[in-house]
Motif scaffolding. Sequence first.
Motif, PDB file in Angstrom:
ATOM      1  N   GLU A 196       0.496  -1.470  -0.229  1.00 12.91           N
ATOM      2  CA  GLU A 196      -0.085   0.074   0.713  1.00 12.91           C
ATOM      3  C   GLU A 196       0.886   1.023  -0.069  1.00 12.91           C
ATOM      4  OE1 GLU A 196      -3.566   1.412   2.656  1.00 12.91           O
ATOM      5  OE2 GLU A 196      -2.381   1.073   3.737  1.00 12.91           O
ATOM      6  N   LYS A 214       1.478   4.024  -3.378  1.00 14.89           N
ATOM      7  CA  LYS A 214       0.118   5.159  -3.163  1.00 14.89           C
ATOM      8  C   LYS A 214       0.052   6.379  -4.030  1.00 14.89           C
ATOM      9  CE  LYS A 214       4.105   7.384  -0.140  1.00 14.89           C
ATOM     10  NZ  LYS A 214       4.019   7.917   1.016  1.00 14.89           N
ATOM     11  N   GLU A 238      -4.995   1.299 -13.220  1.00 16.05           N
ATOM     12  CA  GLU A 238      -4.350  -0.423 -13.218  1.00 16.05           C
ATOM     13  C   GLU A 238      -3.393  -0.011 -14.314  1.00 16.05           C
ATOM     14  OE1 GLU A 238      -6.817  -4.797 -13.329  1.00 16.05           O
ATOM     15  OE2 GLU A 238      -7.924  -2.391 -13.604  1.00 16.05           O
ATOM     16  N   ARG A 263      -7.115  -8.799  -1.127  1.00 16.04           N
ATOM     17  CA  ARG A 263      -6.714  -7.769  -0.987  1.00 16.04           C
ATOM     18  C   ARG A 263      -5.965  -7.273  -1.863  1.00 16.04           C
ATOM     19  NH1 ARG A 263      -4.906  -7.945   5.417  1.00 16.04           N
ATOM     20  NH2 ARG A 263      -5.038  -5.289   4.965  1.00 16.04           N
ATOM     21  N   ARG A 300      -7.858  -6.341  -4.927  1.00 16.38           N
ATOM     22  CA  ARG A 300      -8.794  -5.882  -5.519  1.00 16.38           C
ATOM     23  C   ARG A 300      -9.044  -4.167  -4.897  1.00 16.38           C
ATOM     24  NH1 ARG A 300     -13.965  -9.140  -5.184  1.00 16.38           N
ATOM     25  NH2 ARG A 300     -14.422  -9.450  -7.183  1.00 16.38           N
ATOM     26  N   GLN A 301      -8.040  -3.900  -4.196  1.00 12.06           N
ATOM     27  CA  GLN A 301      -8.085  -2.422  -3.663  1.00 12.06           C
ATOM     28  C   GLN A 301      -7.424  -1.504  -5.762  1.00 12.06           C
ATOM     29  OE1 GLN A 301      -6.835  -1.577  -0.046  1.00 12.06           O
ATOM     30  NE2 GLN A 301      -6.140   0.735  -0.453  1.00 12.06           N
ATOM     31  N   TRP A 302      -6.899  -2.370  -5.741  1.00  9.89           N
ATOM     32  CA  TRP A 302      -6.092  -2.123  -6.898  1.00  9.89           C
ATOM     33  C   TRP A 302      -6.189  -2.098  -8.289  1.00  9.89           C
ATOM     34  CZ3 TRP A 302      -2.632  -4.110  -3.017  1.00  9.89           C
ATOM     35  CH2 TRP A 302      -2.520  -3.805  -1.111  1.00  9.89           C
TER      36      TRP A 302
END
Length: 106
Positions: free
Chosen positions: A47, A51, A56, A88, A90-92
């Motif tokens: 993360e 940042k 994508e 996890r 899937r946030q990016w």
Amino acid sequence: MNKLMSVFLVLLAFSGWITGSIFLYASKVNNEYASEMAGENAFNIIEQSLKNDHSEAEVLAEIKRWNQNGWTAQTGSVITLCQSDRQRFRQWVTEKNISQICKEVK
């Protein structure tokens, strides 16, 4: 005296079983916590490294660069998340690219 000694030995045996059960349970809880925190640490490393990447395509390019340059903190974290909790990512990225990331970094 003999009866008293027998009672003492039985109590001693039961206390060993009880103590062993407590240690076994505590060990299981500790292992689960360690596994969960390994995933949290890996997520936090990724993360922080991503940042500033918003699209994508930027995320995929950054992960590819980590792999090419041998950045072990980031690639190791990607491997850890691939093994423990792929969702996890899937946030990016989308679901389709999660498997691509995991194949590329291995």
